[in-house]
Write an enzyme that holds these catalytic residues in place. Structure first.
Site, PDB file in Angstrom:
ATOM      1  N   ASP A   8       0.865  -1.174   0.000  1.00  0.00           N
ATOM      2  CA  ASP A   8       0.000   0.000   0.000  1.00  0.00           C
ATOM      3  C   ASP A   8       0.908   1.232   0.000  1.00  0.00           C
ATOM      4  O   ASP A   8       2.103   1.128   0.296  1.00  0.00           O
ATOM      5  CB  ASP A   8      -0.887  -0.043   1.250  1.00  0.00           C
ATOM      6  CG  ASP A   8      -1.724   1.203   1.421  1.00  0.00           C
ATOM      7  OD1 ASP A   8      -2.400   1.598   0.456  1.00  0.00           O
ATOM      8  OD2 ASP A   8      -1.691   1.774   2.517  1.00  0.00           O
ATOM      9  N   ASP A  10      -0.147   5.117   1.002  1.00  0.00           N
ATOM     10  CA  ASP A  10      -0.373   6.057   2.103  1.00  0.00           C
ATOM     11  C   ASP A  10      -0.491   5.324   3.436  1.00  0.00           C
ATOM     12  O   ASP A  10      -1.303   4.416   3.580  1.00  0.00           O
ATOM     13  CB  ASP A  10      -1.656   6.855   1.860  1.00  0.00           C
ATOM     14  CG  ASP A  10      -1.566   7.699   0.594  1.00  0.00           C
ATOM     15  OD1 ASP A  10      -0.758   8.632   0.573  1.00  0.00           O
ATOM     16  OD2 ASP A  10      -2.308   7.404  -0.377  1.00  0.00           O
ATOM     17  N   ASP A 166      -1.420  -0.754   5.999  1.00  0.00           N
ATOM     18  CA  ASP A 166      -1.638  -0.232   7.343  1.00  0.00           C
ATOM     19  C   ASP A 166      -3.101  -0.237   7.784  1.00  0.00           C
ATOM     20  O   ASP A 166      -3.399   0.253   8.878  1.00  0.00           O
ATOM     21  CB  ASP A 166      -1.101   1.200   7.434  1.00  0.00           C
ATOM     22  CG  ASP A 166      -1.956   2.188   6.645  1.00  0.00           C
ATOM     23  OD1 ASP A 166      -2.129   1.967   5.422  1.00  0.00           O
ATOM     24  OD2 ASP A 166      -2.451   3.155   7.231  1.00  0.00           O
TER      25      ASP A 166
END
Length: 219
Positions: A8, A10, A166
């Protein structure tokens, strides 16, 4: 054995929260709506820019989502790197994985144009073998389409692939695709969220990602 590591963007590779907040608040300010504190954006982001633009608007003003999206894009296009930075240890991790022959990819819900610009700005063009963002006609994570496309491109099986992110969006994407998963607890969400989503491993530091990949390689 892991052949493909998919990240991922961001909250995983880069801490972009302040710039995402600034672009969103620019739109809200322009439209005359209340702005939000930066920390609140931890739960606004995760499902793409259009969803972000909907979430930040007041409940009775969702019809302004297209205008908010246009204002966000106008601002973010020239301010995406004002405060955004790679997380400590990320570049070292990527170089270690690359040196070990592991293919590297980015799979983001951010629009593909912004995804590519940010990755190239902070990481250059040589580290990642594939950079993918949101494109028309392909559903966003947690739909596994973007992850499946990466595996197909490189001929990697789910058992040879790890999704690293995250948020529960990334973990749910991995589960839907049948791949390994690592939850990064330095990002925008919590360890509890990642655990509840079913993360196979949790990483407090990028170095722990390397440890997990090594463990799977030896298994």
């Amino acid at each position: 054995m892991i052949r493909l590591a998919v990240f991922d963007l961001d909250g995983t590779l880069v801490n972009s929260l302040a710039d995402l907040a600034a672009a969103s608040n620019y739109g809200l300010r322009t439209l005359g709506f209340p702005e939000h504190p930066t920390e609140k954006f931890r739960y606004f982001v995760g499902n793409g820019v259009r969803k972000l633009c909907e979430r930040v608007l007041p409940e009775d003003a969702k019809e302004y989502a297209d205008r908010q999206y246009a204002l966000f894009s106008e601002y973010y296009n020239t301010h995406y790197a004002d405060q955004t930075r790679p997380y400590p240890g990320i570049k070292s991790l990527l170089h270690h994985l690359k040196d070990e022959g592991i293919l590297l990819a980015v799979a983001s819900n951010k629009t593909e144009l912004f995804t590519r610009e940010i990755v190239e700005h902070f990481f250059g063009t040589a580290l990642f073998d594939l950079v993918s963002g949101k494109i028309d006609g392909r559903p966003v994570k947690p739909d596994p389409a973007i992850l499946q496309a990466a595996m197909e491109q490189f001929g990697a099986t789910p058992a040879e692939t790890v999704m690293i992110g995250d948020s529960n969006v990334d973990i749910r994407t991995a589960k839907a695709a049948g791949t390994h998963s690592i939850g990064c607890i330095w990002g925008f969400r919590t360890a509890e969220e990642l655990t509840e989503a079913g993360a196979e491993q949790l990483a407090e530091t990028p170095a722990q990602i390397l440890d997990a990949v090594h463990a799977w390689k030896e298994a």
